[in-house]
Motif scaffolding. Sequence first.
Motif, mmCIF file in Angstrom:
data_model
loop_
_atom_site.group_PDB
_atom_site.id
_atom_site.type_symbol
_atom_site.label_atom_id
_atom_site.label_comp_id
_atom_site.label_asym_id
_atom_site.label_seq_id
_atom_site.Cartn_x
_atom_site.Cartn_y
_atom_site.Cartn_z
ATOM 1 N N LYS A 341 9.188 11.635 -13.256
ATOM 2 C CA LYS A 341 8.954 11.043 -14.568
ATOM 3 C C LYS A 341 9.804 11.751 -15.610
ATOM 4 O O LYS A 341 9.671 12.959 -15.834
ATOM 5 C CB LYS A 341 7.473 11.146 -14.953
ATOM 6 C CG LYS A 341 7.133 10.393 -16.234
ATOM 7 C CD LYS A 341 5.636 10.392 -16.480
ATOM 8 C CE LYS A 341 5.297 9.567 -17.731
ATOM 9 N NZ LYS A 341 3.834 9.527 -17.969
ATOM 10 N N PRO A 342 10.710 11.022 -16.281
ATOM 11 C CA PRO A 342 11.598 11.674 -17.257
ATOM 12 C C PRO A 342 10.815 12.211 -18.461
ATOM 13 O O PRO A 342 9.804 11.642 -18.860
ATOM 14 C CB PRO A 342 12.544 10.542 -17.673
ATOM 15 C CG PRO A 342 11.792 9.284 -17.382
ATOM 16 C CD PRO A 342 10.942 9.582 -16.192
ATOM 17 N N ASN A 343 11.291 13.331 -18.983
ATOM 18 C CA ASN A 343 10.721 13.949 -20.193
ATOM 19 C C ASN A 343 9.248 14.306 -20.038
ATOM 20 O O ASN A 343 8.485 14.305 -21.009
ATOM 21 C CB ASN A 343 10.890 13.009 -21.408
ATOM 22 C CG ASN A 343 12.339 12.602 -21.611
ATOM 23 O OD1 ASN A 343 13.240 13.449 -21.536
ATOM 24 N ND2 ASN A 343 12.574 11.319 -21.845
ATOM 25 N N ALA A 344 8.839 14.597 -18.796
ATOM 26 C CA ALA A 344 7.452 14.987 -18.543
ATOM 27 C C ALA A 344 7.440 16.353 -17.863
ATOM 28 O O ALA A 344 8.399 16.747 -17.195
ATOM 29 C CB ALA A 344 6.766 13.957 -17.657
ATOM 30 N N PRO A 350 4.915 16.010 -7.705
ATOM 31 C CA PRO A 350 5.637 16.109 -6.425
ATOM 32 C C PRO A 350 7.149 16.032 -6.574
ATOM 33 O O PRO A 350 7.876 16.651 -5.806
ATOM 34 C CB PRO A 350 5.122 14.915 -5.609
ATOM 35 C CG PRO A 350 4.065 14.259 -6.395
ATOM 36 C CD PRO A 350 4.058 14.827 -7.765
ATOM 37 N N GLU A 351 7.639 15.260 -7.560
ATOM 38 C CA GLU A 351 9.086 15.099 -7.751
ATOM 39 C C GLU A 351 9.526 15.664 -9.099
ATOM 40 O O GLU A 351 8.765 15.721 -10.059
ATOM 41 C CB GLU A 351 9.480 13.620 -7.661
ATOM 42 C CG GLU A 351 10.145 13.233 -6.338
ATOM 43 C CD GLU A 351 11.521 13.858 -6.127
ATOM 44 O OE1 GLU A 351 12.013 14.588 -7.016
ATOM 45 O OE2 GLU A 351 12.112 13.616 -5.052
ATOM 46 N N ARG A 352 10.799 16.052 -9.158
ATOM 47 C CA ARG A 352 11.397 16.617 -10.374
ATOM 48 C C ARG A 352 11.646 15.531 -11.415
ATOM 49 O O ARG A 352 11.874 14.375 -11.076
ATOM 50 C CB ARG A 352 12.735 17.282 -10.034
ATOM 51 C CG ARG A 352 12.670 18.281 -8.896
ATOM 52 C CD ARG A 352 13.897 18.179 -7.988
ATOM 53 N NE ARG A 352 13.930 16.908 -7.264
ATOM 54 C CZ ARG A 352 14.979 16.459 -6.617
ATOM 55 N NH1 ARG A 352 16.097 17.150 -6.590
ATOM 56 N NH2 ARG A 352 14.924 15.294 -5.985
ATOM 57 N N ASN A 353 11.634 15.942 -12.677
ATOM 58 C CA ASN A 353 11.890 14.956 -13.739
ATOM 59 C C ASN A 353 13.381 14.756 -13.980
ATOM 60 O O ASN A 353 13.788 13.808 -14.655
ATOM 61 C CB ASN A 353 11.182 15.342 -15.044
ATOM 62 C CG ASN A 353 11.599 16.702 -15.559
ATOM 63 O OD1 ASN A 353 12.595 17.265 -15.129
ATOM 64 N ND2 ASN A 353 10.812 17.256 -16.479
#
Length: 637
Positions: A341-344, A350-353
């Motif tokens: 999730k961008p900007n989070a 689990p995953e990088r933004n």
Amino acid sequence: MTNRQEEIEARKFEKINTIIHQNSEEASLFVAKEIAQLIKQRQKVGKKVVLGLATGSTPTKMYEYLVRFHKEEGLSFNNVVTFNLDEYYPMQPDSIHSYVRFMNEHLFDHLDIKKENIHIPDGALPKEEVRSYCERYEQKIKSFGGLDIQILGIGRTGHIGFNEPGSTISSKTRMVRLDRVTRLDAASDFFGHENVPTKALTMGVGSIMDAKRIILMAWGEGKSDIIRQAVEGEIKESVPATFLQRHDNCDFILDEASASSLTRINTPWLVGECEWNDLRIKKATIWLSHTLGKAILKLTNEDYNEHGMGSMVAEKGSAEDINLKVFNQLQRTITGWPGGKPNADDHNRPERNTPFPKTSLIFSPHPDDDVISMGGTLLRLVDQGHEVHVAYQTSGNIAVFDDEVIRFMDFASDIQNENKSLKQKYREVRDFLNHKGAGETDSLEVQHFKGLIRKGEALSACRYCGVKEENAHFQNLPFYETGTVKKKPYSEVDINLTKDLLKKIRPHQIFAAGDLSDPHGTHRVCLQIIYKALEQLKNEGAEWLKDCYVWLYRGAWQEWDIADMEMTVPIGPKDMRRKKNAIFKHQSQKDSAMFPGSDEREFWQRAEQRNQETAKKYDALGLAEYEAMESFVRYHF
């Protein structure tokens, strides 16, 4: 308590000795070495060794090791006498489905064993001769002093040999009618359930029990439940393998996956004290929640104490502390942003933004595994703006029915009616298919056309999901292209094709099928090729790999255990409908698949149920209620 006492305590539920190896290769080598050792011992004193042998995928690696011992270490088989367990009936010995051919290809043709010492039930006999033949088969075994070692596999019904549920412990070599499940499991070898013989000749349970030593081998999660029943359950005719509990020299040789349901492996806290690491705490808490039908946050100290986990509470803190820790771990696996999730804040995600958008590469062993197994996640990745690529690792051509080829060629013929070369090709294909025998291997041309059918369907599904056509990569890995269920071993060619694609795309995340229970083995081989490619690229210093995550999904056969899931992607009703529509694009697999495995339902039905069941399990643990969920485990390379 001594180590020996602890070992006995850990196995208190087991009624058959089990030896667990890390993988099937190690286990197969273990069995091959025992057989080789007995052969050598008997050769020193001038005596024969009498072996009872099995067919199927389970013993093939063990046979490879025996062949290697003969060719590389000089192990002679001139003092070996063999009796095979079974054969389909009716069955000609030169048929591609016969166990005569199987044994010759996998073992006998590569050894110095005397032909007169090889015995395999004769599936070509007239029916009226079968009874007397079976009696002579029994007498022949006795004339050599009985079986020294009997090798067994195990079917999902618990059958050994072709002794189906209902077989008695005193049964001898005879003709039997095959169980429906057994015939379904064999359907892939015969290119369809309707081609599988309904009868077989088999040694009886009594014949097997007469062996001086019995070794049963089993691999994969798909066998774990029946192994638990055979090892820990009550003796009953409905599970013939349980009769082996009465043999005084029988070992089950298992890999970790097939042993995973045994009590000492799956729920070790029920057999005694155990070490409490984070994964075991998570697994035990989920198990307790499921067993009691209580949400995780409602579990009490008494609940833990009464179910063998008092030491965990004493060591790790109160039930409330444990509950909250596990609940948070599960909560953090849930994300609607499989690409990050961008900007989070991604600290607990689990995953990088970053980076955003990502380049995502989905490896699909067959041309429909992508949408069947992770179609909801694929749609989410596309909707959220990521650059999604799909690599179809094999053509999937053997899973196409013959009439599909004719249907497509009828269409092509009508469109290009004046194209004489096409008309000629049409006649040749029709002539071949009209005279094709049951289970006969397709001609190269028909294989090619079937591959094109599946390619067209995959492209249609990609377009529906929003994946660019140029981002659909059809690898057609050579190991698969045999025209039969039996594949070639993978080679550097397969690995290099995969490496070239990875170097070209340089993905930020990779999705691959980790479904090792695939009954036909293609998923397993495809994953091994990816692992080898990644390993070589890492050794070659591919810098982009440092920022690449590898996520494993499961296929149509099985789902990850909740405790192992590291990313779960919720799927709403709308996206579930979209996922099913994407699966429907694979029309050649619709209504009736060539290789349905043990489940005759359509793939979209299996996928929907599996995803919904995962959501229900999360809900029962006390987490948010979703329509469905797809799950992934991260591979660290």
